[in-house]
Design a protein around this motif. Structure first.
Motif, PDB file in Angstrom:
ATOM      1  N   THR A   5       0.844  -1.193   0.000  1.00 17.87           N
ATOM      2  CA  THR A   5       0.000   0.000   0.000  1.00 17.87           C
ATOM      3  C   THR A   5       0.878   1.241   0.000  1.00 17.87           C
ATOM      4  N   MET A   7       1.151   5.010   0.660  1.00 23.01           N
ATOM      5  CA  MET A   7       0.449   6.044   1.401  1.00 23.01           C
ATOM      6  C   MET A   7       0.705   7.398   0.745  1.00 23.01           C
ATOM      7  N   SER A 339      -4.019  10.560   5.180  1.00 24.55           N
ATOM      8  CA  SER A 339      -3.248   9.722   4.265  1.00 24.55           C
ATOM      9  C   SER A 339      -3.767   8.286   4.303  1.00 24.55           C
ATOM     10  N   GLU A 340      -4.058   7.782   5.489  1.00 19.10           N
ATOM     11  CA  GLU A 340      -4.585   6.422   5.616  1.00 19.10           C
ATOM     12  C   GLU A 340      -5.965   6.313   4.970  1.00 19.10           C
ATOM     13  N   SER A 343      -5.643   6.130   1.200  1.00 18.74           N
ATOM     14  CA  SER A 343      -4.991   4.919   0.670  1.00 18.74           C
ATOM     15  C   SER A 343      -5.928   3.718   0.630  1.00 18.74           C
TER      16      SER A 343
END
Length: 344
Positions: A5, A7, A339-340, A343
């Protein structure tokens, strides 16, 4: 093949009444002294200065407490003023505003519904930091320059039912007790000097920060004028400010008396801080693990250690993130949380 992932990089901004704080998801942070209540019309320029010091072209996450400044007719007016400045400063970037229900709003939606974004930065910090106690029940303590946050957490989640500052004051989860900006007249009304006990002036002549500088606990900063009289944060000026609490000049009161007064100011602050922590300790929520953060984390850790003689885990955000990011924790937290979210 394992999925990685990526970010997105986000810049977090925490707009307070005395400081503007920025942090990005790379762990870089900047704090700009900015007395919002004195110069609200210069806020957009202050935010642009943050971009100069910490360049960023991507998404921006905003949180605030500056709407409480008394230069605004109401808190909702303050929120809208801050949002307008943010739109001007970050006009070429997507801006997201953190709410006190742990959701995000666009600047236009926040403008239409301002109160959920007012003073919501504590929830961002607590939400991010609670993950450091994933299997424990306990507390998140954040001692900043102006306030102390005391937030119950459990299994990596915030469990406070409070959302507004008024709710948190009622619940004992917020105290206007900070590690530098707290006025001396709030901490101490009388002092024992060399000759006799005197009553101090009930005026904003000096702060805890002056006592810390005088006794060598905090470094001088010649260029910083965020003081009671607007003069530099040096020991010479701090001595003069503290003497004014006794309605005196330094040469009249004497340096020995000013040092005695400073010692009693710090002792009074510690006593009040300990009382707030004991209130949390005696509440119905388990003391358990402890997360410590903020510019005053050092003195906070000392007081917690005196209250806690168990093997409960203690997590230092300064140790985890470094002193700069810990001091700008709300800005860093909204950056990471946005940001999380992006994503996913």
């Amino acid at each position: 093949m394992e999925t990685v992932t990526i970010m997105p990089e986000v810049l977090g901004i925490d707009i307070g009444g005395a400081n503007l704080k920025a942090a990005n998801t790379r762990g870089e942070a900047v704090i700009l002294p900015f007395p919002l209540w004195k110069q609200p019309d210069k806020l957009a320029g202050g935010l642009m200065e943050l971009l100069v010091r910490l360049p960023h072209k991507g998404p921006v996450a905003i949180t605030m407490t500056g709407e409480l400044c008394d230069c605004f007719e109401s808190r909702s007016t303050g929120v809208r003023h801050i949002l307008k400045a943010a739109v001007e400063a970050f006009k070429n970037q997507p801006v997201f505003v953190w709410r006190n229900d742990a959701r995000w709003a666009s600047t236009s939606h926040a403008h239409d519904d301002p109160m959920p974004v007012a003073s919501a930065n504590w929830l961002a910090s607590a939400t991010y930091c609670a993950r450091y106690l994933p299997h424990d029940s306990g507390w998140f303590f954040d001692l900043g320059s102006t306030t102390l946050d005391m937030i119950p957490v459990d299994q990596g989640k915030v469990v406070s039912t409070s959302r507004t500052d008024l709710d948190r004051l009622y619940a004992g989860e917020l105290a206007y007790l900070g590690a530098s900006r707290t006025p001396v007249c709030h901490l101490l009304q009388q002092a024992d000097l060399e000759e006799k006990t005197i009553t101090l002036a009930a005026e904003f002549f000096a702060t805890l920060d002056d006592a810390m500088i005088i006794l060598g606990y905090s470094p001088e900063q010649q260029d910083d004028r965020q003081t009671a009289d607007g003069k530099p944060r040096t020991r010479a000026y701090a001595l003069a400010r503290m003497a004014r609490m006794a309605c005196s000049d330094l040469d009249e009161l004497g340096e020995a008396n000013v040092q005695l007064l400073s010692e009693q100011v710090i002792a009074a602050f510690r006593e009040k801080l300990s009382g707030q922590l004991q209130r949390a300790q005696l509440s119905s929520h388990p003391w358990g693990g402890i997360i410590l953060a903020g510019s005053g984390e050092g003195i906070l850790a000392e007081e917690v250690a005196m209250l806690d003689d168990t093997t409960n885990p203690v997590v230092s955000m300064t140790g985890r993130l470094g002193p700069d990011v810990s001091s700008a924790l709300a800005a860093y937290s909204v950056a990471v949380l946005l940001s999380e979210r992006q994503s996913k």
